[in-house]
Design a protein around this motif. Structure first.
Motif, PDB file in Angstrom:
ATOM      1  N   GLU A 236      47.999  33.562  -8.640  1.00  0.00           N
ATOM      2  CA  GLU A 236      46.924  32.810  -7.993  1.00  0.00           C
ATOM      3  C   GLU A 236      47.098  31.301  -8.182  1.00  0.00           C
ATOM      4  O   GLU A 236      46.129  30.575  -8.403  1.00  0.00           O
ATOM      5  CB  GLU A 236      45.561  33.252  -8.525  1.00  0.00           C
ATOM      6  CG  GLU A 236      45.102  34.612  -8.037  1.00  0.00           C
ATOM      7  CD  GLU A 236      44.702  34.609  -6.559  1.00  0.00           C
ATOM      8  OE1 GLU A 236      43.539  34.289  -6.268  1.00  0.00           O
ATOM      9  OE2 GLU A 236      45.567  34.923  -5.711  1.00  0.00           O
ATOM     10  N   LYS A 255      37.217  38.635 -10.814  1.00  0.00           N
ATOM     11  CA  LYS A 255      37.252  39.143  -9.445  1.00  0.00           C
ATOM     12  C   LYS A 255      36.725  40.579  -9.387  1.00  0.00           C
ATOM     13  O   LYS A 255      37.009  41.389 -10.263  1.00  0.00           O
ATOM     14  CB  LYS A 255      38.680  39.099  -8.894  1.00  0.00           C
ATOM     15  CG  LYS A 255      39.228  37.690  -8.658  1.00  0.00           C
ATOM     16  CD  LYS A 255      40.655  37.759  -8.149  1.00  0.00           C
ATOM     17  CE  LYS A 255      41.191  36.393  -7.797  1.00  0.00           C
ATOM     18  NZ  LYS A 255      40.534  35.832  -6.585  1.00  0.00           N
ATOM     19  N   PRO A 256      35.977  40.928  -8.352  1.00  0.00           N
ATOM     20  CA  PRO A 256      35.507  42.309  -8.199  1.00  0.00           C
ATOM     21  C   PRO A 256      36.678  43.276  -8.014  1.00  0.00           C
ATOM     22  O   PRO A 256      37.735  42.892  -7.502  1.00  0.00           O
ATOM     23  CB  PRO A 256      34.645  42.249  -6.926  1.00  0.00           C
ATOM     24  CG  PRO A 256      34.306  40.805  -6.736  1.00  0.00           C
ATOM     25  CD  PRO A 256      35.472  40.037  -7.297  1.00  0.00           C
ATOM     26  N   GLY A 258      39.175  45.727  -6.484  1.00  0.00           N
ATOM     27  CA  GLY A 258      39.635  45.825  -5.113  1.00  0.00           C
ATOM     28  C   GLY A 258      39.963  44.490  -4.466  1.00  0.00           C
ATOM     29  O   GLY A 258      40.520  44.453  -3.360  1.00  0.00           O
ATOM     30  N   SER A 259      39.631  43.389  -5.147  1.00  0.00           N
ATOM     31  CA  SER A 259      39.909  42.062  -4.594  1.00  0.00           C
ATOM     32  C   SER A 259      41.411  41.796  -4.618  1.00  0.00           C
ATOM     33  O   SER A 259      42.101  42.135  -5.583  1.00  0.00           O
ATOM     34  CB  SER A 259      39.201  40.979  -5.403  1.00  0.00           C
ATOM     35  OG  SER A 259      37.804  41.147  -5.369  1.00  0.00           O
ATOM     36  N   PRO A 260      41.941  41.151  -3.572  1.00  0.00           N
ATOM     37  CA  PRO A 260      43.367  40.824  -3.557  1.00  0.00           C
ATOM     38  C   PRO A 260      43.673  39.609  -4.417  1.00  0.00           C
ATOM     39  O   PRO A 260      42.817  38.744  -4.622  1.00  0.00           O
ATOM     40  CB  PRO A 260      43.634  40.527  -2.078  1.00  0.00           C
ATOM     41  CG  PRO A 260      42.335  40.009  -1.561  1.00  0.00           C
ATOM     42  CD  PRO A 260      41.267  40.762  -2.320  1.00  0.00           C
ATOM     43  N   PHE A 261      44.884  39.557  -4.932  1.00  0.00           N
ATOM     44  CA  PHE A 261      45.361  38.364  -5.618  1.00  0.00           C
ATOM     45  C   PHE A 261      46.852  38.211  -5.347  1.00  0.00           C
ATOM     46  O   PHE A 261      47.547  39.179  -5.048  1.00  0.00           O
ATOM     47  CB  PHE A 261      45.081  38.414  -7.128  1.00  0.00           C
ATOM     48  CG  PHE A 261      45.808  39.498  -7.867  1.00  0.00           C
ATOM     49  CD1 PHE A 261      47.027  39.254  -8.499  1.00  0.00           C
ATOM     50  CD2 PHE A 261      45.274  40.776  -7.961  1.00  0.00           C
ATOM     51  CE1 PHE A 261      47.697  40.245  -9.190  1.00  0.00           C
ATOM     52  CE2 PHE A 261      45.935  41.781  -8.652  1.00  0.00           C
ATOM     53  CZ  PHE A 261      47.154  41.518  -9.259  1.00  0.00           C
ATOM     54  N   THR A 275      51.355  40.613  -3.002  1.00  0.00           N
ATOM     55  CA  THR A 275      49.902  40.738  -3.144  1.00  0.00           C
ATOM     56  C   THR A 275      49.539  42.025  -3.867  1.00  0.00           C
ATOM     57  O   THR A 275      50.123  43.085  -3.610  1.00  0.00           O
ATOM     58  CB  THR A 275      49.219  40.723  -1.766  1.00  0.00           C
ATOM     59  OG1 THR A 275      49.554  39.505  -1.094  1.00  0.00           O
ATOM     60  CG2 THR A 275      47.707  40.784  -1.915  1.00  0.00           C
ATOM     61  N   LYS A 277      45.972  44.183  -5.906  1.00  0.00           N
ATOM     62  CA  LYS A 277      44.519  44.340  -5.908  1.00  0.00           C
ATOM     63  C   LYS A 277      44.036  44.524  -7.336  1.00  0.00           C
ATOM     64  O   LYS A 277      44.643  45.253  -8.126  1.00  0.00           O
ATOM     65  CB  LYS A 277      44.099  45.537  -5.050  1.00  0.00           C
ATOM     66  CG  LYS A 277      44.303  45.315  -3.561  1.00  0.00           C
ATOM     67  CD  LYS A 277      43.743  46.472  -2.757  1.00  0.00           C
ATOM     68  CE  LYS A 277      43.893  46.216  -1.252  1.00  0.00           C
ATOM     69  NZ  LYS A 277      43.318  47.338  -0.463  1.00  0.00           N
ATOM     70  N   VAL A 278      42.928  43.871  -7.670  1.00  0.00           N
ATOM     71  CA  VAL A 278      42.334  43.988  -8.992  1.00  0.00           C
ATOM     72  C   VAL A 278      41.842  45.417  -9.185  1.00  0.00           C
ATOM     73  O   VAL A 278      41.174  45.987  -8.305  1.00  0.00           O
ATOM     74  CB  VAL A 278      41.170  42.995  -9.166  1.00  0.00           C
ATOM     75  CG1 VAL A 278      40.481  43.203 -10.508  1.00  0.00           C
ATOM     76  CG2 VAL A 278      41.673  41.563  -9.035  1.00  0.00           C
TER      77      VAL A 278
END
Length: 279
Positions: A236, A255-256, A258-261, A275, A277-278
């Motif tokens: 990030e 980050k919730p 399912g959030s992308p990073f 990319t 996902k959290v």
């Protein structure tokens, strides 16, 4: 070390962090499958969840490690060289704040101890004399390959903070931070350093991202370094360096699910973004 009746187990990250399959052996030889639910390699700590808890298994009480002082007697239980349930005793010989004694584990507060630590002790408990756990065995520093009185144990308060109190996650990556000299030798972009990926666990978030592990171990400037895999340059936008590990951890934890990073890597001489996902 079993820490709760519902099957939570604390151990050292370098023992389990990138393993495809994990089993935990209990007194009497019974084995139970487990999975990593939280991990912090920057403090050499992992939290496992057992599929089930064997009948009669008891969890270990966790102490407040802050009052522990240099000179206090301690006991370590482990399996040095596969000799299960071996006990050694000694003293707390020093206490090291995070990011002082061991730069590759900058989030860990360490006890140094004279209690014998050998291969196979890692991930085992250190007990105070009242039977409460005050630390998780990490490693020893040795020139001969044996125990030389330089054993290091992560304080249990560090473990509670990173694995139980703060949101944590498991990446499935094993590797090491590069020094500035190593980064130069590997021709990283100017001003960059990075995290060299050694192993990617099967079924892990890192595998889902497409990150690649090393294909060989080579001597680089006198150090054994994994080569042939990805070098993580940033997460990030934050550089993958010791000073940013806490920031990266806190950013992802905020980050919730399912959030992308975005992770920036150096692969085969090219810089690219992948990319994830959290969890």
């Amino acid at each position: 070390m079993l820490i709760s009746p519902d099957g939570k187990v604390m151990t050292a990250a370098h023992v389990v962090h990138a393993m495809d399959e994990i089993t935990v052996e209990f007194l009497g030889g019974e084995t139970v499958k487990a999975r990593v639910v939280a991990s912090e390699p920057a403090a050499d700590l992992s939290l496992l969840q057992l599929e089930r808890v064997p009948t009669g298994a008891k969890s270990s009480p966790l102490a407040n490690s802050d009052p522990v002082q240099v000179g206090d007697p301690v006991i370590i239980v482990g399996a040095p060289y596969g000799l299960s349930y071996s006990l050694s005793d000694g003293l707390i010989s020093a206490r090291w704040k995070p990011n002082t004694v061991y730069k590759t584990m900058p989030l860990a507060e360490f006890f140094q101890t004279t209690a014998t630590i050998n291969t196979g002790n890692s991930g085992g408990p250190m007990f105070a004399m009242n039977g409460e756990v005050i630390g998780i065995v990490s490693h020893n520093i040795s020139k001969s390959g044996g125990s030389e009185g330089l054993g290091f144990v992560v304080t249990i308060n560090t473990a509670k903070k990173l694995l139980l109190e703060k949101r944590s996650f498991w990446s499935g990556l094993e590797g090491q931070l590069l020094t500035d000299q190593q980064a130069d030798l590997l021709n990283l972009p100017p001003g960059s350093t990075g995290f060299m990926v050694k192993t990617v666990a099967r079924g892990s978030p890192a595998e889902a991202m497409g990150l690649r592990g090393a294909t060989m171990i080579a001597n680089l400037g006198g150090d054994q370094v994994p080569l042939g895999g990805d070098i993580i340059l940033a997460v990030e936008g934050l550089k993958a360096e010791a000073a940013n590990l806490t920031k990266i951890r806190d950013l992802l934890a905020s980050k919730p699910a399912g959030s992308p990073f975005k992770v920036t890597v150096l692969r085969a001489g090219k810089v690219l973004d992948v990319t994830g996902k959290v969890q």
